[in-house]
Design an enzyme around this catalytic site. Structure first.
Site, short mmCIF file in Angstrom:
data_model
loop_
_atom_site.label_atom_id
_atom_site.label_comp_id
_atom_site.label_asym_id
_atom_site.label_seq_id
_atom_site.Cartn_x
_atom_site.Cartn_y
_atom_site.Cartn_z
N LYS A 54 3.83 6.68 -11.84
CA LYS A 54 5.17 6.37 -12.07
C LYS A 54 5.46 6.41 -13.37
CE LYS A 54 6.33 3.86 -7.79
NZ LYS A 54 6.95 2.79 -7.29
N TYR A 100 13.47 9.61 -2.19
CA TYR A 100 13.56 8.45 -1.56
C TYR A 100 14.69 8.14 -0.62
CZ TYR A 100 9.89 6.76 -4.93
OH TYR A 100 8.60 6.62 -5.65
N PHE A 115 18.08 -1.49 -3.55
CA PHE A 115 17.21 -1.30 -4.53
C PHE A 115 17.23 0.36 -4.93
CE2 PHE A 115 14.12 -1.59 -1.15
CZ PHE A 115 13.51 -0.27 -1.18
N ARG A 153 -3.57 3.29 0.13
CA ARG A 153 -2.85 1.79 0.08
C ARG A 153 -3.65 0.56 -0.44
NH1 ARG A 153 1.87 3.22 0.77
NH2 ARG A 153 2.59 0.95 1.43
N THR A 198 2.78 -4.27 -3.25
CA THR A 198 3.83 -3.61 -4.02
C THR A 198 4.19 -4.56 -5.24
OG1 THR A 198 4.85 -2.71 -2.19
CG2 THR A 198 6.29 -3.00 -4.02
N ARG A 209 -2.38 -1.88 -8.94
CA ARG A 209 -1.13 -2.54 -9.41
C ARG A 209 -1.52 -4.00 -9.98
NH1 ARG A 209 2.24 -0.84 -4.04
NH2 ARG A 209 3.12 1.24 -4.88
N ASN A 215 5.84 -0.76 -10.87
CA ASN A 215 4.45 -1.08 -10.45
C ASN A 215 3.41 0.23 -10.35
OD1 ASN A 215 5.46 0.67 -8.05
ND2 ASN A 215 5.72 -1.10 -6.80
N HIS A 254 2.82 5.20 -6.49
CA HIS A 254 3.52 5.46 -5.12
C HIS A 254 2.42 5.97 -4.24
CE1 HIS A 254 6.14 6.54 -2.06
NE2 HIS A 254 5.31 7.88 -2.15
N GLU A 294 5.66 14.30 2.04
CA GLU A 294 5.79 14.02 0.48
C GLU A 294 4.83 15.15 -0.31
OE1 GLU A 294 6.53 9.28 0.69
OE2 GLU A 294 4.73 9.83 0.29
#
Length: 140
Positions: free
Chosen positions: A11, A51, A59, A87, A93, A104, A114, A117, A128
Site C-alpha cells: 500500500k 474495493y 470506511f 494472511r 489488520t 503489519r 497497514n 493487502h 483480484e
C-alpha cells in the site's frame, strides 16, 4: 497441500517509506515466489472498483482516498496454501493486534495505513489478480 496464487498489494504508506524490498525479502524468506509485480498509481475510480465489496461500509471513502494517494505495488504470489499463508504473514489488520514477525507488526503505521493487502479466499484471489494482471504478465 496445493500450489496456489494470491494477490499481494503493498500500500501507499509502505511504498512512501521505500519498504517494497524489505517486504519482498520477508515474502521470499517465507517461501513465496513473486511471479508478477508492478508499481502503479490507482485512480480513485480504480480504487473504488477494486474495493466495491466495501462500498456500503463507513470506511469506504477513506480507504479509496488512501489507496489512490500514492503508488502501490501489486503482486502475484505463489506457494503451497498461498492464500492462508499470506494472511498469516501479513498479520492482523490492526497492527497493534498483529503477531511479532508479521509484515503489519513490523511495518504498518496504523489500522488504516497497514502496509499490505492480501486476498481472503481463492475465489477472491483469482478475481483480484485479474483486476491487475493479464495472463501474459504472470510468469510462473
Amino acid at each position: 497441500m496445493s500450489v496456489q496464487r494470491t494477490l499481494s498489494m503493498i500500500k501507499p504508506d509502505a511504498t512512501a517509506r521505500s519498504l517494497t524490498g524489505a517486504i519482498n525479502a520477508k515474502l521470499e524468506a517465507a517461501g513465496f515466489r513473486i511471479i508478477a509485480q508492478k508499481r502503479m498509481f490507482l485512480s480513485r475510480a480504480q480504487a473504488e472498483a477494486f474495493y466495491a465489496v466495501h462500498k456500503e461500509r463507513a470506511f469506504f471513502d477513506d480507504l479509496c482516498a488512501f489507496m489512490s494517494s500514492g503508488p502501490i505495488v501489486a503482486q502475484v504470489l505463489e506457494a503451497d496454501d498461498a492464500v492462508a499463508r499470506y494472511r498469516d504473514i501479513m498479520g492482523a489488520t490492526n497492527p497493534a493486534n498483529a503477531a511479532e514477525g508479521t509484515i503489519r507488526k513490523e511495518f504498518a503505521e496504523s489500522i488504516e495505513a497497514n502496509s499490505v493487502h492480501g486476498s481472503d479466499s481463492l475465489e477472491n484471489a483469482a478475481q483480484e489478480i485479474s483486476f491487475f494482471f493479464s495472463g501474459l504478465e504472470i510468469v510462473g
